[in-house]
Design a protein around this motif. Sequence first.
Motif, PDB file in Angstrom:
ATOM      1  N   GLY A 173       0.791  -1.230   0.000  1.00 39.85           N
ATOM      2  CA  GLY A 173       0.000   0.000   0.000  1.00 39.85           C
ATOM      3  C   GLY A 173       0.822   1.278   0.000  1.00 39.85           C
ATOM      4  N   SER A 174       0.170   2.361   0.406  1.00 39.20           N
ATOM      5  CA  SER A 174       0.791   3.680   0.256  1.00 39.20           C
ATOM      6  C   SER A 174       1.433   4.193   1.541  1.00 39.20           C
ATOM      7  N   LEU A 175       1.297   3.462   2.671  1.00 43.67           N
ATOM      8  CA  LEU A 175       1.789   4.022   3.936  1.00 43.67           C
ATOM      9  C   LEU A 175       2.784   3.139   4.692  1.00 43.67           C
TER      10      LEU A 175
ATOM     11  N   VAL B  51       2.114   0.340  -9.436  1.00 44.66           N
ATOM     12  CA  VAL B  51       1.390  -0.297 -10.550  1.00 44.66           C
ATOM     13  C   VAL B  51      -0.064   0.170 -10.541  1.00 44.66           C
TER      14      VAL B  51
ATOM     15  N   GLY C 111      -4.685  -3.460   3.749  1.00 45.21           N
ATOM     16  CA  GLY C 111      -5.441  -2.203   3.749  1.00 45.21           C
ATOM     17  C   GLY C 111      -6.851  -2.500   3.232  1.00 45.21           C
TER      18      GLY C 111
ATOM     19  N   SER D 289      -7.186  -2.397  -0.671  1.00 47.45           N
ATOM     20  CA  SER D 289      -6.527  -3.547  -1.298  1.00 47.45           C
ATOM     21  C   SER D 289      -7.348  -4.810  -1.083  1.00 47.45           C
TER      22      SER D 289
HETATM   23  N1  UDP Z   1      -2.190   1.141  -5.068  1.00 41.72           N
HETATM   24  C1  UDP Z   1      -1.926   1.298  -6.415  1.00 41.72           C
HETATM   25  N2  UDP Z   1      -0.716   0.907  -6.886  1.00 41.72           N
HETATM   26  C2  UDP Z   1       0.246   0.363  -6.097  1.00 41.72           C
HETATM   27  C3  UDP Z   1      -0.030   0.181  -4.741  1.00 41.72           C
HETATM   28  C4  UDP Z   1      -1.255   0.576  -4.246  1.00 41.72           C
HETATM   29  O1  UDP Z   1      -2.781   1.767  -7.179  1.00 41.72           O
HETATM   30  O2  UDP Z   1       1.335   0.056  -6.632  1.00 41.72           O
HETATM   31  C5  UDP Z   1      -3.504   1.582  -4.548  1.00 41.72           C
HETATM   32  C6  UDP Z   1      -4.408   0.395  -4.285  1.00 41.72           C
HETATM   33  O3  UDP Z   1      -5.098   0.035  -5.477  1.00 41.72           O
HETATM   34  C7  UDP Z   1      -5.329   0.920  -3.200  1.00 41.72           C
HETATM   35  C8  UDP Z   1      -4.489   1.973  -2.486  1.00 41.72           C
HETATM   36  O4  UDP Z   1      -3.348   2.229  -3.309  1.00 41.72           O
HETATM   37  O5  UDP Z   1      -6.488   1.509  -3.766  1.00 41.72           O
HETATM   38  C9  UDP Z   1      -4.009   1.516  -1.138  1.00 41.72           C
HETATM   39  O6  UDP Z   1      -5.069   1.593  -0.245  1.00 41.72           O
HETATM   40  P1  UDP Z   1      -5.206   0.601   0.987  1.00 41.72           P
HETATM   41  O7  UDP Z   1      -6.438   0.957   1.738  1.00 41.72           O
HETATM   42  O8  UDP Z   1      -5.114  -0.799   0.539  1.00 41.72           O
HETATM   43  O9  UDP Z   1      -3.909   0.854   1.842  1.00 41.72           O
HETATM   44  P2  UDP Z   1      -3.218   2.191   2.441  1.00 41.72           P
HETATM   45  O10 UDP Z   1      -2.356   2.711   1.361  1.00 41.72           O
HETATM   46  O11 UDP Z   1      -4.323   3.135   2.844  1.00 41.72           O
HETATM   47  O12 UDP Z   1      -2.446   1.650   3.586  1.00 41.72           O
END
Ligand code: UDP
Length: 451
Positions: free
Chosen positions: A269-271, A330, A349, A352
């Motif tokens: 994920g993003s964090l 990606v 997450g 995901s």
């Molecule tokens: N995501 C993406 N590409 C990546 C990694 C993550 O588009 O290479 C998107 C994923 O599709 C999701 C979001 O980032 O919609 C991550 O949200 P999530 O609630 O799973 O985790 P968070 O980043 O809030 O911990």
Amino acid sequence: MEKQQGRRRSSGGVGGHLVLVPCPLQGHMNPMLHLATLLHSKGFSITIVHTQFKSPNPSKYPPDINFESISDGISEGEESNLVSLILKINRNCEDPFRDCLLRIQSDREKDPILGIIHDVGLYFASTIADEMKLPRFAFRTNSVTFFVGYLLTMQKGCCHPIKGEELEEPVTELPFLRMKDLPEVKSSDLHIQVIRMADTTRTATGVIWNSLKQLEENALHLIEHELNSVPVFLVGPLHKYSSIEETDRSCITWLDTQTPNSVIYISFGSLVNISRSELVEMAWGLANSKQHFLWVVRPGSVQSSKWVEELIPKEFEELTSERGQIVKWVPQQEVLAHPAIGGFWTHSGWNSTLESLTEGVPMLCSPHFGDQRINARLVSCVWKVGIEIANNERGLIEKSIRRIMVDKEGMEMKERAMDLKGKIQLSLNKAGSSNVSSEKLTNFIRNGYIE
Ligand code: UDP
């Protein structure tokens, strides 16, 4: 006819203007923008009021969605402490948000604001909505089970981490959770936020959830009493209503060359950040599993100033170059929908998790913080479409990857995941629960009652 009175009746009519207030974190922003697209398709005019910090890119959305930014006093890099970031936004944004709404009202007299839909974490928006006597909707981007988890944490008084044997005991109300899965409220700042978010939810005109009925029967039953007569709209999975374009699609070209169900996709994920040693264990677990993989290592996510190629041993590269790709980002929804993907090693997450369920992809769960532990329990113990990895040790990783990708157990998980995918697709059909819920939401906003 089931009737639920909203706080204010709108003037009716086909259109109507809604103000949406997203939280500037990727996992919160994206679902709110998908919700904007959904409501726009129902005929509402939409204004997104966002912080200057991490502002969205309007060019990715229909041109008639308006974007307004408000000042927030936040600078780049402050997201390293999420709790203080959110607290600061709530403190700093009340006045700019009020000014922004007054400006919108005077500029668009013929298109009055029917309601405010705000990320539940941005409770400053609910304060101003109440002050201006506007209906307000709390938008929750986590699961209903997580909301119940927080309520239980507060009720049980375990604001500080509990210890010892108690950690393994099942939670009476949701026995698939252990006490250690309940979210921790470690600081007084987080305590303030949890209380404000729960209050904002209980007193909202309505609550909108990026989830669906079929996934969360247990928790939905428990919130009936908590939310009393506040109507709840489960409209997820919202990412099925629009896509956010990603520019780099080279990994899709590579996936096209792979055989069906042969690749494990890995992203935290993003964090989530990981240590250098975790990265190395992950690499060896992957290499030893002998499976093909697509691995996202987000720049800055490994606690080291070096890029991943310098951190991972050369032998890993030699062993896996034919069967694996390491990339920086990606288009995840497209990746998960690709026939080559047979499993998803995720941080669990909520987005995901929903995206994986929507495509019928079994999961290997490595939860780190927040709602991730609860999501991982839902995956492994309730829906039974994945397993959790207890620690990041190469031997266990290798075994777990093979359980998902190769073993009979993994095939059974795939069958259940495909079954759930079918249910999710049905929920989006005309008579499906999520579609009906979004119709009810639309009518409720326009007319003030639910038919
Ligand atoms: N995501 C993406 N590409 C990546 C990694 C993550 O588009 O290479 C998107 C994923 O599709 C999701 C979001 O980032 O919609 C991550 O949200 P999530 O609630 O799973 O985790 P968070 O980043 O809030 O911990």
